[in-house]
Design a protein around this motif. Structure first.
Motif, PDB file in Angstrom:
ATOM      1  N   GLN A 192      57.531  85.305  22.603  1.00  0.00           N
ATOM      2  CA  GLN A 192      56.648  86.863  23.018  1.00  0.00           C
ATOM      3  C   GLN A 192      55.407  86.122  23.721  1.00  0.00           C
ATOM      4  O   GLN A 192      54.799  85.323  23.333  1.00  0.00           O
ATOM      5  N   ASN A 213      63.374  83.739  19.182  1.00  0.00           N
ATOM      6  CA  ASN A 213      62.469  84.849  19.882  1.00  0.00           C
ATOM      7  C   ASN A 213      61.193  84.253  20.341  1.00  0.00           C
ATOM      8  O   ASN A 213      60.710  83.339  20.010  1.00  0.00           O
ATOM      9  N   THR A 237      53.527  82.276  22.801  1.00  0.00           N
ATOM     10  CA  THR A 237      54.388  81.368  22.191  1.00  0.00           C
ATOM     11  C   THR A 237      54.265  79.810  22.550  1.00  0.00           C
ATOM     12  O   THR A 237      54.128  79.651  23.867  1.00  0.00           O
ATOM     13  N   THR A 291      58.736  90.884  23.872  1.00  0.00           N
ATOM     14  CA  THR A 291      59.530  89.933  23.101  1.00  0.00           C
ATOM     15  C   THR A 291      60.949  89.927  23.496  1.00  0.00           C
ATOM     16  O   THR A 291      61.988  90.699  23.714  1.00  0.00           O
ATOM     17  N   GLU A 339      53.374  93.227  26.147  1.00  0.00           N
ATOM     18  CA  GLU A 339      53.769  92.158  25.201  1.00  0.00           C
ATOM     19  C   GLU A 339      55.304  92.208  24.715  1.00  0.00           C
ATOM     20  O   GLU A 339      55.786  92.370  23.732  1.00  0.00           O
ATOM     21  N   SER A 395      64.821  87.536  23.045  1.00  0.00           N
ATOM     22  CA  SER A 395      65.822  86.905  22.127  1.00  0.00           C
ATOM     23  C   SER A 395      66.893  86.435  22.683  1.00  0.00           C
ATOM     24  O   SER A 395      67.451  86.884  23.906  1.00  0.00           O
ATOM     25  N   ILE A 426      60.757  87.698  14.937  1.00  0.00           N
ATOM     26  CA  ILE A 426      60.401  88.505  16.236  1.00  0.00           C
ATOM     27  C   ILE A 426      58.840  88.848  16.312  1.00  0.00           C
ATOM     28  O   ILE A 426      57.888  88.610  17.473  1.00  0.00           O
ATOM     29  N   CYS A 427      58.260  89.280  15.275  1.00  0.00           N
ATOM     30  CA  CYS A 427      56.716  89.513  15.478  1.00  0.00           C
ATOM     31  C   CYS A 427      56.381  89.875  13.863  1.00  0.00           C
ATOM     32  O   CYS A 427      57.007  89.908  12.838  1.00  0.00           O
ATOM     33  N   ASN A 486      54.899  82.057  17.967  1.00  0.00           N
ATOM     34  CA  ASN A 486      54.039  83.022  18.688  1.00  0.00           C
ATOM     35  C   ASN A 486      52.863  83.369  17.673  1.00  0.00           C
ATOM     36  O   ASN A 486      52.589  83.678  16.454  1.00  0.00           O
ATOM     37  N   THR A 513      60.094  84.328  29.248  1.00  0.00           N
ATOM     38  CA  THR A 513      59.237  85.494  28.468  1.00  0.00           C
ATOM     39  C   THR A 513      58.199  85.723  29.120  1.00  0.00           C
ATOM     40  O   THR A 513      57.482  86.924  29.402  1.00  0.00           O
TER      41      THR A 513
END
Length: 394
Positions: free
Chosen positions: A376, A374, A257, A349, A347, A351, A223-224, A240, A274
């Protein structure tokens, strides 16, 4: 010599476990490193006993504050650093309960023939020349608190913000050209690091709360806050790249991304959608408008297509890396209104599946428990009287 718990520490553990846990209302744009979670000074004794760690609910940036019930747990467990749960009655079923867990390895099942993400080898931290100005947290490895002040800018500081954000945008654009099969995330990190210091700037993530690299790179189900390592990008991956630079005392923050090689159509749609959500959130910004409008605008768009918004946040940015206001990308109850001269990030994100996440024991890498992809996108924006200016637009 092994670490064990003495009698005094055992009493302290018992006291903390049995006392009520405070609501999780402290926000941080970054998940705290494992060393910062449930800090309890354990005595070092010459006993051959397994070490035990106190686990408490850390201030994880998971959910918008709301009047509904929220809960946390404090437990003692050998293999996990932290377990925390919170509920929000205003989210969809997929978002209603999220669990962040720090684990030794990623246990997601293979998804649609794609191998689950595995950690690679992290190379030594890169150096920064002495003449480059450093942020206050450099050299401490301590996770700074989110500053409660909302950063306002005059004409002179806006010039500095534009310069930092322009550099961040150019660095990100360059990093994107390196995304191709057979390239490692560590190679991209090295190139980004060199470009930043060549411009006389400092890579903001480096050393922030102990983060070991100069840029965050999140591949596929990450995810991040992915840490660049020896992981090799493959055809069909998405990644990303999150770049922040510190130039002349100001941070510029942006991410995007990228598609690696030939990517299937559903994944392309996720990435495209996104970016649309980020731009819709930005379009809500204007002097005097409620911060809630950002999450509302994004949520209205997401609800049409069935994606899930991961519970991570935007933040104020400027001379301080992370400050108020906290920017939620879903419906929320955050108070306050935008004021001309403020700068912050948007920002979202998104899924393809669950928003339940798992955090590796490096304290940073957040991944979906079901292995779903994911995407972002992020921009730093400046609120103006007539609307908004995207500072990191390249």
């Amino acid at each position: 010599m092994s670490t064990a718990v003495c009698g005094r520490c055992e009493s302290e553990i018992s006291r903390r476990v049995n006392q009520p846990v405070r609501p999780l209302h402290v926000y941080s744009p970054y998940l705290p490193p494992a060393s910062a979670i449930g800090q309890l000074r354990l005595c070092t004794l010459r006993r051959r006993q397994p070490a035990m760690k106190l686990l408490v609910s850390p201030p994880l940036p998971l959910f918008p504050s709301s009047p509904c019930r929220r809960s946390g747990k404090a437990i003692i467990q050998k293999h996990f650093h932290a377990v925390a749960t919170r509920e929000s009655c205003n989210w969809g079923e997929a978002n209603r309960t999220a669990i962040c867990r720090v684990a030794e390895t990623h246990g997601s099942e293979q998804v649609k023939g794609r191998e689950p993400l595995r950690r690679g080898t992290v190379s030594p931290r890169l150096s920064v020349p002495d003449h480059i100005r450093r942020p206050p947290y450099d050299g401490t490895d301590r996770l700074p608190d989110v500053n409660p002040d909302r950063q306002m800018h005059d004409r002179e500081s806006i010039i500095h913000m534009r310069a930092a954000c322009e550099l961040a945008a150019r660095v990100l654009q360059y990093a994107g050209t390196m995304v191709k099969p057979s390239v490692t995330t560590d190679e991209i990190d090295r190139a980004v690091h060199q470009m930043i210091i060549d411009a006389g700037a400092y890579p903001s993530p480096l050393g922030y709360g102990g983060f070991p690299k100069s840029v965050c790179m999140s591949v596929n189900e990450c995810i991040c806050h992915g840490i660049p390592d020896s992981h090799v990008l493959r055809d069909g991956d998405i990644i990303n790249i999150d770049v922040t630079v510190y130039l002349n005392g100001y941070h510029g923050d942006t991410s995007r991304t990228y598609l690696c090689g030939e990517v299937d159509e559903p994944t392309k749609q996720l990435v495209k959608f996104t970016e649309e959500c980020m731009l819709r959130g930005i379009s809500a910004c204007k002097h005097g408008v409620s911060f809630k409008a950002i999450g509302e605008r994004i949520s209205e768009h997401v609800n049409k297509y069935g994606y899930s918004v991961d519970p991570f946040i935007g933040h104020g940015v400027g001379t301080i890396f992370h400050s108020e206001p906290i920017i939620w990308h879903t419906y929320d109850y955050e108070p306050g209104f935008m004021v001309a001269g403020q700068t912050f990030t948007i920002e979202p994100t998104l899924s393809m599946g669950s928003t339940r996440c798992e955090v590796w024991d490096d304290g940073w890498t957040a991944i979906t428990v079901d292995g779903s992809l994911n995407a972002q996108f992020e921009h730093t924006v400046l609120v103006t009287v007539n609307g908004v200016e995207i500072l990191t637009k390249c």
